[in-house]
Motif scaffolding. Structure first.
Motif, PDB file in Angstrom:
ATOM      1  N   ASN A 140      -3.312  -1.292   2.683  1.00 57.49           N
ATOM      2  CA  ASN A 140      -3.932  -1.846   1.475  1.00 57.49           C
ATOM      3  C   ASN A 140      -3.640  -1.012   0.223  1.00 57.49           C
ATOM      4  O   ASN A 140      -4.279  -1.180  -0.815  1.00 57.49           O
ATOM      5  CB  ASN A 140      -5.448  -1.982   1.670  1.00 57.49           C
ATOM      6  N   GLY A 141      -2.662  -0.099   0.345  1.00 54.14           N
ATOM      7  CA  GLY A 141      -2.261   0.703  -0.806  1.00 54.14           C
ATOM      8  C   GLY A 141      -3.071   1.956  -1.031  1.00 54.14           C
ATOM      9  O   GLY A 141      -2.902   2.623  -2.057  1.00 54.14           O
ATOM     10  N   HIS A 142      -3.942   2.316  -0.077  1.00 54.64           N
ATOM     11  CA  HIS A 142      -4.755   3.510  -0.329  1.00 54.64           C
ATOM     12  C   HIS A 142      -3.920   4.794  -0.223  1.00 54.64           C
ATOM     13  O   HIS A 142      -2.903   4.845   0.465  1.00 54.64           O
ATOM     14  CB  HIS A 142      -6.003   3.561   0.571  1.00 54.64           C
ATOM     15  N   LEU A 143      -4.376   5.812  -0.933  1.00 53.63           N
ATOM     16  CA  LEU A 143      -3.803   7.159  -0.884  1.00 53.63           C
ATOM     17  C   LEU A 143      -4.891   8.084  -0.378  1.00 53.63           C
ATOM     18  O   LEU A 143      -5.971   8.127  -0.969  1.00 53.63           O
ATOM     19  CB  LEU A 143      -3.348   7.607  -2.275  1.00 53.63           C
ATOM     20  N   GLY A 144      -4.617   8.851   0.682  1.00 53.00           N
ATOM     21  CA  GLY A 144      -5.723   9.522   1.348  1.00 53.00           C
ATOM     22  C   GLY A 144      -6.664   8.421   1.805  1.00 53.00           C
ATOM     23  O   GLY A 144      -6.237   7.393   2.318  1.00 53.00           O
ATOM     24  N   ILE A 209       4.262  -1.209  -0.911  1.00 53.71           N
ATOM     25  CA  ILE A 209       5.430  -0.674  -1.612  1.00 53.71           C
ATOM     26  C   ILE A 209       5.924  -1.659  -2.667  1.00 53.71           C
ATOM     27  O   ILE A 209       6.343  -1.261  -3.768  1.00 53.71           O
ATOM     28  CB  ILE A 209       6.545  -0.306  -0.611  1.00 53.71           C
ATOM     29  N   LYS A 210       5.871  -2.938  -2.368  1.00 52.92           N
ATOM     30  CA  LYS A 210       6.261  -3.933  -3.376  1.00 52.92           C
ATOM     31  C   LYS A 210       5.345  -3.847  -4.602  1.00 52.92           C
ATOM     32  O   LYS A 210       5.801  -3.975  -5.740  1.00 52.92           O
ATOM     33  CB  LYS A 210       6.230  -5.345  -2.770  1.00 52.92           C
ATOM     34  N   LYS A 211       4.064  -3.611  -4.371  1.00 54.47           N
ATOM     35  CA  LYS A 211       3.129  -3.438  -5.489  1.00 54.47           C
ATOM     36  C   LYS A 211       3.509  -2.210  -6.315  1.00 54.47           C
ATOM     37  O   LYS A 211       3.491  -2.233  -7.557  1.00 54.47           O
ATOM     38  CB  LYS A 211       1.694  -3.304  -4.989  1.00 54.47           C
ATOM     39  N   LEU A 212       3.857  -1.130  -5.630  1.00 51.24           N
ATOM     40  CA  LEU A 212       4.261   0.095  -6.322  1.00 51.24           C
ATOM     41  C   LEU A 212       5.510  -0.153  -7.172  1.00 51.24           C
ATOM     42  O   LEU A 212       5.607   0.310  -8.303  1.00 51.24           O
ATOM     43  CB  LEU A 212       4.527   1.212  -5.303  1.00 51.24           C
ATOM     44  N   LEU A 213       6.455  -0.885  -6.614  1.00 49.74           N
ATOM     45  CA  LEU A 213       7.726  -1.098  -7.297  1.00 49.74           C
ATOM     46  C   LEU A 213       7.641  -2.138  -8.411  1.00 49.74           C
ATOM     47  O   LEU A 213       8.332  -2.025  -9.426  1.00 49.74           O
ATOM     48  CB  LEU A 213       8.801  -1.535  -6.286  1.00 49.74           C
ATOM     49  N   THR A 218      -2.748  -0.405 -11.284  1.00 50.92           N
ATOM     50  CA  THR A 218      -4.058  -1.038 -11.099  1.00 50.92           C
ATOM     51  C   THR A 218      -4.862  -0.336 -10.009  1.00 50.92           C
ATOM     52  O   THR A 218      -4.303   0.074  -8.974  1.00 50.92           O
ATOM     53  CB  THR A 218      -3.904  -2.531 -10.727  1.00 50.92           C
ATOM     54  N   LYS A 219      -6.173  -0.226 -10.237  1.00 50.72           N
ATOM     55  CA  LYS A 219      -7.062   0.375  -9.232  1.00 50.72           C
ATOM     56  C   LYS A 219      -7.120  -0.467  -7.957  1.00 50.72           C
ATOM     57  O   LYS A 219      -7.520   0.034  -6.912  1.00 50.72           O
ATOM     58  CB  LYS A 219      -8.473   0.534  -9.800  1.00 50.72           C
ATOM     59  N   ASP A 220      -6.730  -1.752  -8.052  1.00 50.35           N
ATOM     60  CA  ASP A 220      -6.733  -2.611  -6.861  1.00 50.35           C
ATOM     61  C   ASP A 220      -5.707  -2.149  -5.838  1.00 50.35           C
ATOM     62  O   ASP A 220      -5.833  -2.467  -4.655  1.00 50.35           O
ATOM     63  CB  ASP A 220      -6.434  -4.067  -7.254  1.00 50.35           C
ATOM     64  N   TRP A 221      -4.694  -1.436  -6.305  1.00 48.67           N
ATOM     65  CA  TRP A 221      -3.662  -0.864  -5.417  1.00 48.67           C
ATOM     66  C   TRP A 221      -3.492   0.602  -5.816  1.00 48.67           C
ATOM     67  O   TRP A 221      -2.678   0.920  -6.680  1.00 48.67           O
ATOM     68  CB  TRP A 221      -2.341  -1.637  -5.548  1.00 48.67           C
ATOM     69  N   PRO A 222      -4.288   1.515  -5.208  1.00 55.37           N
ATOM     70  CA  PRO A 222      -4.244   2.916  -5.614  1.00 55.37           C
ATOM     71  C   PRO A 222      -2.845   3.528  -5.629  1.00 55.37           C
ATOM     72  O   PRO A 222      -2.569   4.415  -6.437  1.00 55.37           O
ATOM     73  CB  PRO A 222      -5.138   3.601  -4.562  1.00 55.37           C
ATOM     74  N   VAL A 223      -1.955   3.035  -4.763  1.00 53.38           N
ATOM     75  CA  VAL A 223      -0.593   3.580  -4.710  1.00 53.38           C
ATOM     76  C   VAL A 223       0.112   3.455  -6.053  1.00 53.38           C
ATOM     77  O   VAL A 223       0.985   4.271  -6.384  1.00 53.38           O
ATOM     78  CB  VAL A 223       0.226   2.900  -3.578  1.00 53.38           C
ATOM     79  N   THR A 224      -0.275   2.470  -6.877  1.00 56.55           N
ATOM     80  CA  THR A 224       0.383   2.313  -8.179  1.00 56.55           C
ATOM     81  C   THR A 224       0.066   3.460  -9.131  1.00 56.55           C
ATOM     82  O   THR A 224       0.750   3.631 -10.141  1.00 56.55           O
ATOM     83  CB  THR A 224      -0.004   0.969  -8.849  1.00 56.55           C
ATOM     84  N   ALA A 225      -0.944   4.262  -8.814  1.00 50.67           N
ATOM     85  CA  ALA A 225      -1.265   5.443  -9.633  1.00 50.67           C
ATOM     86  C   ALA A 225      -0.093   6.423  -9.668  1.00 50.67           C
ATOM     87  O   ALA A 225       0.025   7.218 -10.611  1.00 50.67           O
ATOM     88  CB  ALA A 225      -2.512   6.146  -9.096  1.00 50.67           C
TER      89      ALA A 225
END
Length: 244
Positions: A140-144, A209-213, A218-225
């Protein structure tokens, strides 16, 4: 699309692991006494193995550095094989014989988890911040254990884990355990690391990863940080079928 991070598409898992370990080894040589944070999970296993190998070959000295745990399942400790501290002991700390005085991990069985968060925050401050963090990414895109919706300004905190995180986490345990909460470093602390490496392997990580790229931050996908970081390397392996 230009990415704000260094994006590497490895041919396979071994090349992913080699790539990540080479970056970490270089940073360790330049910053041998600094603070490091390594994620658990399936993907970093080989990377940690290569670090231990380099240590035994005297290319680096892992015993000079300091380490802080990224996260832990609330209620678990070293006596559970599926705990994060157990994973790190098995894959890094014990094989390299790292002194326990140089390791700070959350005591997720503490009756005062807020104090555990404070201790982690103070440990990071004491060491002048984290020099390098090695991260994985959740489905779900979480980090930690920073689940969707977490503030990018967060420090160490306790979190109610999403159902998908609980479900995926079950694979780490042979016995039935309750893993409804986690304790984790915050996104702010991760982003303040001098160097970041994100490893992603396998089709289950494709959407994150697609969200990151492709998506906005967005906070909805923490990986985008990670797009906010100035020195981040994202390493994908050949099992992750994404056109880049």
């Amino acid at each position: 699309m230009m990415q704000p991070f260094n994006l590497i598409k490895a041919k396979n898992y071994e090349e992913l692991s080699q790539t990540a370990s080479e970056i970490i080894i270089k940073v360790l040589k330049e910053n041998p006494h600094s603070l490091y944070c390594f994620a658990g999970g399936d993907t970093p296993v080989r990377t940690l193995e290569l670090l231990v190998q380099a240590h035994h070959e005297k290319k680096i000295n892992l015993c000079e550095a300091y380490y802080i745990g990224l996260d832990e399942w609330v209620g678990l400790d070293n006596s559970s094989d599926g705990s994060c501290i157990s994973y790190m002991k098995r894959n890094l700390f014990d094989p390299a014989n790292i002194p326990k005085e140089q390791i700070h991990f959350f005591n997720a069985k503490s009756k005062d988890l807020e104090e555990e968060c404070n201790l982690a925050n103070e440990y990071i401050k004491k060491h002048g911040g984290i020099t390098l963090s090695l991260l994985g990414v959740g489905v779900n895109g979480h980090l930690g254990f920073n689940e969707p919706g977490t503030s990018f300004e967060s420090l160490a905190h306790v979190v109610d884990l999403n159902e998908i995180t609980q479900k995926v986490g079950e694979k780490y345990f042979e016995q039935d355990v309750t893993i409804s909460q986690g304790i984790t470093l915050g996104i702010k602390q991760i982003l303040e690391s001098q160097y970041l490496i994100l490893e992603a392997s396998g089709e289950t990580k494709k959407e994150a990863i697609k969200k990151l790229l492709e998506s906005e931050i967005t906070k909805d996908w923490p990986v985008t940080a990670l797009k906010l970081h100035k020195n981040c390397t994202v390493v994908l392996d050949g099992m992750l079928q994404i056109d880049i």
